[in-house]
Structure formats: C-alpha cells, structure tokens
Motif scaffolding. Sequence first.
Motif, PDB file in Angstrom:
ATOM      1  N   LEU A   4       0.812  -1.211   0.000  1.00 21.33           N
ATOM      2  CA  LEU A   4       0.000   0.000   0.000  1.00 21.33           C
ATOM      3  C   LEU A   4       0.852   1.271   0.000  1.00 21.33           C
ATOM      4  CD1 LEU A   4      -2.733  -1.045   2.622  1.00 21.33           C
ATOM      5  CD2 LEU A   4      -2.986  -0.938   0.131  1.00 21.33           C
ATOM      6  N   GLY A   5       2.173   1.081   0.048  1.00 18.21           N
ATOM      7  CA  GLY A   5       3.077   2.219   0.023  1.00 18.21           C
ATOM      8  C   GLY A   5       3.210   2.939   1.349  1.00 18.21           C
ATOM      9  N   LYS A   6       2.811   2.273   2.448  1.00 16.13           N
ATOM     10  CA  LYS A   6       2.882   2.905   3.773  1.00 16.13           C
ATOM     11  C   LYS A   6       4.266   2.788   4.398  1.00 16.13           C
ATOM     12  CE  LYS A   6      -1.492   4.041   3.818  1.00 16.13           C
ATOM     13  NZ  LYS A   6      -1.890   5.475   3.764  1.00 16.13           N
ATOM     14  N   ILE A   7       4.987   1.711   4.084  1.00 17.15           N
ATOM     15  CA  ILE A   7       6.357   1.535   4.570  1.00 17.15           C
ATOM     16  C   ILE A   7       7.200   0.991   3.421  1.00 17.15           C
ATOM     17  CG2 ILE A   7       5.761   1.200   6.992  1.00 17.15           C
ATOM     18  CD1 ILE A   7       5.964  -1.760   6.632  1.00 17.15           C
ATOM     19  N   ASP A   8       8.523   1.189   3.502  1.00 20.74           N
ATOM     20  CA  ASP A   8       9.369   0.739   2.400  1.00 20.74           C
ATOM     21  C   ASP A   8      10.331  -0.384   2.757  1.00 20.74           C
ATOM     22  OD1 ASP A   8      11.124   2.157   3.964  1.00 20.74           O
ATOM     23  OD2 ASP A   8      11.342   3.830   2.571  1.00 20.74           O
ATOM     24  N   ASN A   9      10.626  -0.584   4.064  1.00 23.66           N
ATOM     25  CA  ASN A   9      11.484  -1.705   4.439  1.00 23.66           C
ATOM     26  C   ASN A   9      11.187  -2.141   5.864  1.00 23.66           C
ATOM     27  OD1 ASN A   9      13.527  -0.461   6.424  1.00 23.66           O
ATOM     28  ND2 ASN A   9      13.659   0.932   4.671  1.00 23.66           N
ATOM     29  N   ILE A  10      11.694  -3.314   6.219  1.00 26.45           N
ATOM     30  CA  ILE A  10      11.353  -3.925   7.506  1.00 26.45           C
ATOM     31  C   ILE A  10      11.945  -3.176   8.697  1.00 26.45           C
ATOM     32  CG2 ILE A  10      13.306  -5.524   7.673  1.00 26.45           C
ATOM     33  CD1 ILE A  10      11.204  -7.677   8.533  1.00 26.45           C
ATOM     34  N   MET A  11      12.933  -2.320   8.461  1.00 20.68           N
ATOM     35  CA  MET A  11      13.535  -1.550   9.549  1.00 20.68           C
ATOM     36  C   MET A  11      12.682  -0.338   9.931  1.00 20.68           C
ATOM     37  SD  MET A  11      16.119  -3.114  10.609  1.00 20.68           S
ATOM     38  CE  MET A  11      17.248  -4.411  10.121  1.00 20.68           C
ATOM     39  N   VAL A  12      11.739   0.046   9.074  1.00 23.45           N
ATOM     40  CA  VAL A  12      10.827   1.178   9.315  1.00 23.45           C
ATOM     41  C   VAL A  12      11.614   2.378   9.863  1.00 23.45           C
ATOM     42  CG1 VAL A  12       8.533   1.802  10.174  1.00 23.45           C
ATOM     43  CG2 VAL A  12       9.166  -0.600  10.010  1.00 23.45           C
ATOM     44  N   SER A  13      12.574   2.814   9.082  1.00 25.54           N
ATOM     45  CA  SER A  13      13.478   3.864   9.539  1.00 25.54           C
ATOM     46  C   SER A  13      12.822   5.249   9.575  1.00 25.54           C
ATOM     47  CB  SER A  13      14.720   3.918   8.632  1.00 25.54           C
ATOM     48  OG  SER A  13      15.402   2.688   8.670  1.00 25.54           O
ATOM     49  N   GLU A  14      11.892   5.491   8.644  1.00 21.32           N
ATOM     50  CA  GLU A  14      11.270   6.809   8.566  1.00 21.32           C
ATOM     51  C   GLU A  14      10.237   6.998   9.665  1.00 21.32           C
ATOM     52  OE1 GLU A  14      12.175   9.235   6.547  1.00 21.32           O
ATOM     53  OE2 GLU A  14      13.724   7.945   5.683  1.00 21.32           O
ATOM     54  N   LEU A  15      10.282   8.162  10.310  1.00 22.80           N
ATOM     55  CA  LEU A  15       9.361   8.457  11.403  1.00 22.80           C
ATOM     56  C   LEU A  15       7.915   8.376  10.956  1.00 22.80           C
ATOM     57  CD1 LEU A  15       9.287   9.386  14.391  1.00 22.80           C
ATOM     58  CD2 LEU A  15       9.229  11.745  13.564  1.00 22.80           C
ATOM     59  N   SER A  16       7.639   8.858   9.751  1.00 23.45           N
ATOM     60  CA  SER A  16       6.265   8.902   9.239  1.00 23.45           C
ATOM     61  C   SER A  16       5.682   7.515   8.974  1.00 23.45           C
ATOM     62  CB  SER A  16       6.223   9.725   7.947  1.00 23.45           C
ATOM     63  OG  SER A  16       7.072   9.142   6.959  1.00 23.45           O
ATOM     64  N   GLN A  17       6.546   6.501   8.883  1.00 24.91           N
ATOM     65  CA  GLN A  17       6.083   5.151   8.549  1.00 24.91           C
ATOM     66  C   GLN A  17       5.830   4.279   9.782  1.00 24.91           C
ATOM     67  OE1 GLN A  17       9.008   3.464   5.904  1.00 24.91           O
ATOM     68  NE2 GLN A  17       8.671   4.977   4.300  1.00 24.91           N
ATOM     69  N   ARG A  18       6.072   4.817  10.961  1.00 32.80           N
ATOM     70  CA  ARG A  18       6.048   3.993  12.169  1.00 32.80           C
ATOM     71  C   ARG A  18       4.679   3.892  12.831  1.00 32.80           C
ATOM     72  NH1 ARG A  18      11.502   4.313  15.630  1.00 32.80           N
ATOM     73  NH2 ARG A  18      12.902   3.619  13.987  1.00 32.80           N
ATOM     74  N   LYS A  19       3.764   4.757  12.476  1.00 35.10           N
ATOM     75  CA  LYS A  19       2.485   4.827  13.164  1.00 35.10           C
ATOM     76  C   LYS A  19       1.721   3.512  13.087  1.00 35.10           C
ATOM     77  CE  LYS A  19      -1.859   7.417  13.290  1.00 35.10           C
ATOM     78  NZ  LYS A  19      -2.637   8.540  12.684  1.00 35.10           N
ATOM     79  N   PHE A  20       1.506   3.003  11.881  1.00 37.35           N
ATOM     80  CA  PHE A  20       0.717   1.778  11.720  1.00 37.35           C
ATOM     81  C   PHE A  20       1.397   0.550  12.322  1.00 37.35           C
ATOM     82  CE2 PHE A  20      -1.210   4.326   8.221  1.00 37.35           C
ATOM     83  CZ  PHE A  20      -2.514   4.319   8.698  1.00 37.35           C
ATOM     84  N   PRO A  21       2.709   0.329  12.097  1.00 30.53           N
ATOM     85  CA  PRO A  21       3.350  -0.829  12.742  1.00 30.53           C
ATOM     86  C   PRO A  21       3.264  -0.802  14.259  1.00 30.53           C
ATOM     87  CG  PRO A  21       4.720  -0.011  10.962  1.00 30.53           C
ATOM     88  CD  PRO A  21       3.615   0.985  11.137  1.00 30.53           C
ATOM     89  N   LEU A  22       3.421   0.370  14.857  1.00 31.29           N
ATOM     90  CA  LEU A  22       3.351   0.458  16.318  1.00 31.29           C
ATOM     91  C   LEU A  22       1.928   0.209  16.817  1.00 31.29           C
ATOM     92  CD1 LEU A  22       5.708   3.493  17.053  1.00 31.29           C
ATOM     93  CD2 LEU A  22       6.075   1.109  17.716  1.00 31.29           C
ATOM     94  N   MET A  23       0.948   0.723  16.096  1.00 32.45           N
ATOM     95  CA  MET A  23      -0.446   0.495  16.484  1.00 32.45           C
ATOM     96  C   MET A  23      -0.798  -0.993  16.369  1.00 32.45           C
ATOM     97  SD  MET A  23      -2.268   3.829  14.718  1.00 32.45           S
ATOM     98  CE  MET A  23      -3.923   3.254  15.111  1.00 32.45           C
ATOM     99  N   ILE A  24      -0.350  -1.621  15.296  1.00 35.75           N
ATOM    100  CA  ILE A  24      -0.595  -3.060  15.106  1.00 35.75           C
ATOM    101  C   ILE A  24       0.077  -3.861  16.212  1.00 35.75           C
ATOM    102  CG2 ILE A  24      -0.068  -5.033  13.614  1.00 35.75           C
ATOM    103  CD1 ILE A  24      -0.389  -3.040  11.224  1.00 35.75           C
ATOM    104  N   GLN A  25       1.308  -3.483  16.542  1.00 39.32           N
ATOM    105  CA  GLN A  25       2.030  -4.173  17.606  1.00 39.32           C
ATOM    106  C   GLN A  25       1.294  -4.059  18.935  1.00 39.32           C
ATOM    107  OE1 GLN A  25       6.189  -3.159  17.954  1.00 39.32           O
ATOM    108  NE2 GLN A  25       6.288  -3.845  20.074  1.00 39.32           N
TER     109      GLN A  25
END
Length: 201
Positions: free
Chosen positions: A63-84
């Motif tokens: 969906l273009g929300k994140i680009d790699n498994i390290m989730v380095s960009e601050l803007s990409q961390r919201k959904f992974p953290l919420m899912i976690q």
Amino acid sequence: MKKTLPFFSYLFHPIFIPVFATLFYFLFNESYFNDQQKLLIVLQIVIITIFIPISFFFLLRSLGKIDNIMVSELSQRKFPLMIQAVLIVTLIQKSITLETIPELYFFFLGGLASTIMALIFLLCKIKVSLHMIGISTLTAFVIGLSFHTQTNIIYTIAFLIFMNGVVASSRLAMKAHTNQELVLGFFVGMLPQVVLGYFWL
C-alpha cells in the motif's frame, strides 16, 4: 567490522525479542508446563509477534505505507506500532495471562507500555530506536529472571548488556539513529520492565 554490524540489527530485530524472552523464561525458570505445552506457547507467540506482523508488513508495503522492515522513517512507524500494540493486548488477554504465566504477562505488559510510549514520542515528532527498546527490554527481563529464580546467569546477562552496545553501534553504522534516539530507546524499553518488575519479583 562495519560490514558485520548490520547483522545484529536483523538478529535483534524487535519482532524477535518476544520469542527470545519466552525461550529465556523456559530455559531459566522451572515451570509446571510440559514440553508440549511449552512448544504450544512458543508457537502462539511466534504466530502473533512474528508471522502476523510480517504479513502486515507486506500489506503495508504493497500500500506504500512503509518501504522496508527496519521502518526507519518516522512517518512510517504509526501503523506498525499500532498493530504491535493491538497484538500484544490480544496476547495478554487470550494466551499469556496473569493467571497462567505472570512473569511473561508482565514482560509483555511492559512491552505494551514501551510501544505506547514510542507512539506518544512519534506524535511529538520524536524518533526513538525500536531496536534499543527491544534489546533493553530483553536485558531487563533476563536480569529480573535471575533475581526471581535465584539463578546465577551472569554470563548471559553480560552477553545481553554487551549486545545493547553492539545493537546501538549497528544502528549508528547503518545511519538509522542518532545517539540521543538510541539512549531514549534504551530507557523507553528498560523503565517499564523495571517498574513492573515490582509486581513479579
């Protein structure tokens, strides 16, 4: 050395930390679970903390929300953290409960607190190292297990403390974090475990 350091960012990726903690728990703590029950518990944790997050990773990447498994960009961390956070809540409500495995329950509860803190920092546009949260959380939990079981595991603790430095160096070598973000991640992971340790130590 710089070529070797990134390996530790993958070895101690945050999604593996719950499984490592569970394995340490069964290794150093005499429990009433038989081998089949232990395997089932580990399998549940693997599914909820590794397989499901990886599935969401591929979905978010498509969906273009994140680009790699390290989730380095601050803007990409919201959904992974919420899912976690949601997955940890599911785990401590349905599987690793206070009544069944109190030590792991408080470990995951501390992990939930760290995740929420990371989300709060995210909303304040402050980046914290999720890798340092993970390794410091694991280190604090194993130290707690040592006190709880009165077991001398000084070499394991020393190894994990050393790994905190190695993981931090790895993140610096990969230019993923600043020193301040690493220190902040260390305390975000460590403090909830220390505070909640009062209830099970």
